[in-house]
Scaffold this active site. Structure first.
Site, PDB file in Angstrom:
ATOM      1  CG  ASP A  97     -26.344  -1.803   8.373  1.00 54.85           C
ATOM      2  OD1 ASP A  97     -27.306  -1.026   8.495  1.00 54.85           O
ATOM      3  OD2 ASP A  97     -25.444  -1.919   9.228  1.00 54.85           O
ATOM      4  CG  HIS A 123     -20.878  10.667   3.494  1.00 58.34           C
ATOM      5  ND1 HIS A 123     -22.247  10.525   3.523  1.00 58.34           N
ATOM      6  CD2 HIS A 123     -20.356   9.431   3.462  1.00 58.34           C
ATOM      7  CE1 HIS A 123     -22.532   9.236   3.499  1.00 58.34           C
ATOM      8  NE2 HIS A 123     -21.409   8.550   3.465  1.00 58.34           N
ATOM      9  NE  ARG A 171      -2.533  -1.286   3.416  1.00 53.85           N
ATOM     10  CZ  ARG A 171      -2.998  -0.884   4.601  1.00 53.85           C
ATOM     11  NH1 ARG A 171      -4.030  -0.065   4.653  1.00 53.85           N
ATOM     12  NH2 ARG A 171      -2.454  -1.304   5.714  1.00 53.85           N
TER      13      ARG A 171
HETATM   14  N1  GLN Z   1     -24.235  -0.059  10.620  1.00 57.26           N
HETATM   15  C1  GLN Z   1     -23.187   0.437   9.798  1.00 57.26           C
HETATM   16  C2  GLN Z   1     -22.482   1.593  10.496  1.00 57.26           C
HETATM   17  O1  GLN Z   1     -23.122   2.336  11.147  1.00 57.26           O
HETATM   18  C3  GLN Z   1     -23.699   0.892   8.453  1.00 57.26           C
HETATM   19  C4  GLN Z   1     -22.605   1.355   7.529  1.00 57.26           C
HETATM   20  C5  GLN Z   1     -23.041   1.578   6.084  1.00 57.26           C
HETATM   21  O2  GLN Z   1     -24.175   1.674   5.777  1.00 57.26           O
HETATM   22  N2  GLN Z   1     -22.124   1.687   5.185  1.00 57.26           N
HETATM   23  O3  GLN Z   1     -21.295   1.775  10.378  1.00 57.26           O
END
Ligand code: GLN
Ligand code: ZN
Length: 727
Positions: free
Chosen positions: A571, A665, A15
């Site tokens: 998820d 984000h 990396r």
């Molecule tokens: N449960 C996960 C988190 O909170 C969901 C992450 C995702 O949707 N990428 O990190």
């Protein structure tokens, strides 16, 4: 037989790419060090190509992303130095990141208002050449059609005009070279007749440069090969692994005599070794139609880790695997075996374990065989479940929750690393995680959240964590691939029948629940996402793999239920990404994807099942989403409230929706009024009793200060909304 390879990973065996660039961001690596470091890396990459194959493109070494590089070469953006370049990737002026086709690679989306004139392109290219890491060879470009298709910021009606202007701009870029490599993966999507005509016109224009174009399509078959045959290009690269229809077409319609067929016979997206003899057979067959023939990888190699060297896996598994470097070796083997050489090497490369698959678990097979329609249907329909759950949970209007993870601080990562390397005992690590959970429960109670989570402190990565717990999946030591920019992850390898050794998450979630009277939500990564972000075995149908994971989840949820957990979130952020590129293949995919979710969540009606997807672009897939039969779905809402309103007003969606009103984000702390406004707008089309309020994803990458301030505002917004809508 000549060989052609492309897309070899830029990350480096250790990396180095990440270390150099991130070091530069932190001020630890100077501009000269960055440049020379990347040049070394590129030399190493090219040396590998040279060792194994005859042709390869150059200029694949980007500082962050090839789509941005294309935009810079064309003069759509300008930058003078590395800082300005990285500002477009991750700074104030960062471009949007989005998924690259049906992969987990993310590219930067260029925003186009107009296409610069050829004279401007000439100077832009000069500027770009000074900045970027260029080596001699066949220049690599993202093709004009794909580039425009994936860009944004222009009106649909302008597509034609822009594509033609782009063709002129590309002509300028191509001029200085004898050969160029153009990637056109967008050719495998659904293409309209008008687009076909435009592609023909664009390529005719580029042909004015009188250069040899090597055109590559991949990830699926091309539906309009007949027209592609007419394009003025020298070679056509076709994916014969994920685009088997390409092969059928050639057998039926032949291949143009004047062009080179570049047969993609080595898998760029999965890790199972190529059957060399079979590949040679296909080449023999192809040679009947295409006398001018080369062999190549079927899609770019950056979806694979660099090499299997140094991996300590079961030798019976290792002898089945091939990463990027081994793919190059396979190309060499195929090329030579085609000429009738190398019997011994081919033998040595094939697995000795073909007939006796070593990771068979008969119990899994039996369970799968016994599955019936009823296993995929919850016993009580949603309309009744919702009433039962209301009584059990007794939640306020606009319940608030979070998506699972909380800030993964240095301390947390250090403890996990310490446990992994044996520096921290299991008891001490467990105690550490318990302390974190306990602090987090207090924090959430103090914040006034309604449905709590345990925080996922024990998890490194949402897929890797489950891969390490489940039988039949392994994780690698150094199998990194890039998901965007310098960010990597290590996809696990699903190599056997999947089963659950013991409860995977119950201990932590139950502990969290023991500390509070509020409901704690159990947290699982769904079957589709585990499959999408892993390498999946190819000797059995993918739906069976998905159902076997789903059964593990169902068992896990039953264990939750026995321990008093009333809410579970599964998820599925990869649910949309995994969909095939052609709509005609969607029903088959969504059929198993939806069924896997339903199987996983087929438990007591009292248990409230949530799912989470990080996006809300549902217009095309809303029917499949509804079919998943969850109780609540949490989605992104801060950036795309308009989409939500459109979709949910049209479809009369009747499930509960968790509005992701905080864009996690970004480090920015959202104001209460901003979040309120989103809810109020959505409340016009969604019944208020169906609305939940939450961030739009897990908080793993956020800092505690941001988390505290944002959640405070989120709860404040909710309280004001409750007052407003109470009457
Ligand atoms: N449960 C996960 C988190 O909170 C969901 C992450 C995702 O949707 N990428 O990190
Ligand atoms: Zn998410």
């Amino acid at each position: 037989m000549e060989t052609y390879a492309y897309g070899f990973p830029r990350l480096g065996t250790n990396r180095e790419y990440k270390k150099l660039i991130e070091g530069f961001w932190r001020g630890k690596v100077s501009e000269e060090e960055l440049r020379s470091g990347l040049e070394n890396l590129e030399e190493g990459r090219i040396a590998l190509y040279q060792k194994y194959v005859d042709y390869f493109p150059s200029g694949e070494m980007t500082l962050y992303d090839p789509m941005l590089d294309m935009a810079l070469m064309l003069g759509i953006y300008t930058c003078e130095n590395f800082d300005q370049y990285f500002d477009l990737c991750r700074g104030k002026n960062a471009l949007e990141l989005t998924k690259w086709f049906n992969t987990n690679y993310h590219y930067l989306v260029p925003e186009i208002s107009s296409i610069p004139k050829p004279s401007k392109v000439r100077s832009a290219k000069k500027k770009f050449d000074k900045l970027c890491i260029q080596k001699q060879g066949i220049p690599y470009l993202v093709g004009p059609f794909t580039f425009l298709k994936l860009s944004k910021g222009y009106e649909k009606e302008k597509f034609e005009q822009h594509l033609i202007s782009l063709a002129h701009a590309y002509t300028e870029l191509i001029k200085g070279h004898d050969m160029v490599h153009l990637d056109e993966p967008a050719f495998v999507q659904d293409i309209t007749d008008h687009e076909k005509e435009l592609i023909q016109r664009a390529y005719e224009i580029m042909n004015q440069a009188h250069k040899d174009i090597f055109l590559f399509t991949y990830y699926d078959s091309v539906d309009f090969l007949e027209e592609v045959y007419q394009l003025p290009v020298k070679g056509i690269g076709l994916d014969l692994i994920y685009g088997s229809k390409n092969l059928d077409f050639i057998k039926e319609h032949g291949f143009p005599e004047t062009k080179i067929l570049i047969a993609g016979l080595v898998d760029g997206r999965n890790v199972w070794r190529t059957n060399i003899e079979e590949a040679v057979e296909i080449l023999n067959e192809l040679s009947l139609y295409a006398p001018d023939l080369m062999v190549s990888n079927a899609s770019p190699l950056y979806h694979l880790p660099v090499t299997i060297e140094g991996e300590q896996l079961d030798p019976r598994l290792l002898e089945k695997l091939s990463f990027a470097q081994e793919r190059l070796y396979e190309l060499q083997l195929i090329g030579q075996a085609y000429e009738g050489e190398l019997g011994k090497e081919v033998q040595a490369w094939s697995s000795t374990d073909d007939t006796n698959y070593f990771a068979v678990d008969k119990k899994v097979g039996h369970r799968l065989k016994k599955l019936q329609e009823t296993d995929f249907t919850r016993s009580v329909p949603y309309t009744e479940r919702v009433e039962i759950q209301k009584k059990v949970l007794n939640l306020p209007l606009f319940p608030t929750t979070t998506i699972g993870s909380y800030p993964q601080t240095k301390e947390v990562r250090k403890a996990r690393a310490g446990f992994k390397t044996g520096r921290m005992s299991k008891d001490n690590y467990d105690a550490f995680v318990r302390e974190k959970i306990s602090d987090l429960i207090s924090f959430q109670e103090d914040s006034g959240l309604d449905v709590l989570v345990h925080g996922e402190f024990e998890r490194s990565d949402m897929v890797e964590f489950f891969a390490q717990k489940l039988n039949g999946i392994v994780t690698t030591k150094n199998g990194w691939i890039i998901s965007y920019g310098t960010r990597g992850y290590r996809p696990p390898i699903i190599h056997g029948d999947i089963s659950r050794q013991e409860p995977m998450t119950v201990k932590e979630v139950t502990y969290a629940q023991s500390l509070t009277d509020k409901p704690v939500k159990g947290m699982l990564t769904g079957p589709v996402t585990i499959i999408a972000w892993s390498y999946v075995r190819d000797d059995i149908p993918v739906d069976e793999v998905a159902y076997s994971i789903a059964l593990c989840h169902q068992d896990e949820i039953k264990d939750y239920e026995e321990n008093g957990i009333q809410i579970v979130q599964i998820d599925e952020p990869a649910f949309r990404e995994k969909a095939p590129l052609k709509k005609r293949d969607w029903d088959i995919y969504f059929d198993w994807a939806v069924k896997a979710f339903r199987l996983a969540s087929n438990t007591k009606p009292e248990t409230q099942i949530h799912t989470h997807m990080c996006y809300s672009e549902f217009s095309e897939i809303i029917d499949y989403i509804v079919d998943m039969d969850f109780d609540v779905i949490s989605i992104e809402a801060a950036r795309s409230r308009a989409d939500i309103i459109q979709v949910f007003s049209k479809t009369g969606f009747s499930r509960q929706i968790g509005l992701g009103v905080w864009d996690i984000h970004s480090p920015a702390v959202p104001r209460a009024s901003q979040m309120e406004a989103i809810v109020e707008e959505v409340a016009k089309v969604v019944p208020i009793e169906n609305i939940w309020i939450n961030p739009d994803c897990g908080l793993k990458t956020r800092k505690w200060e941001e988390t505290k301030a944002s959640l405070k505002n989120l709860v404040k917004a909710t309280q004001r909304l409750r007052k407003k809508y109470a009457s």
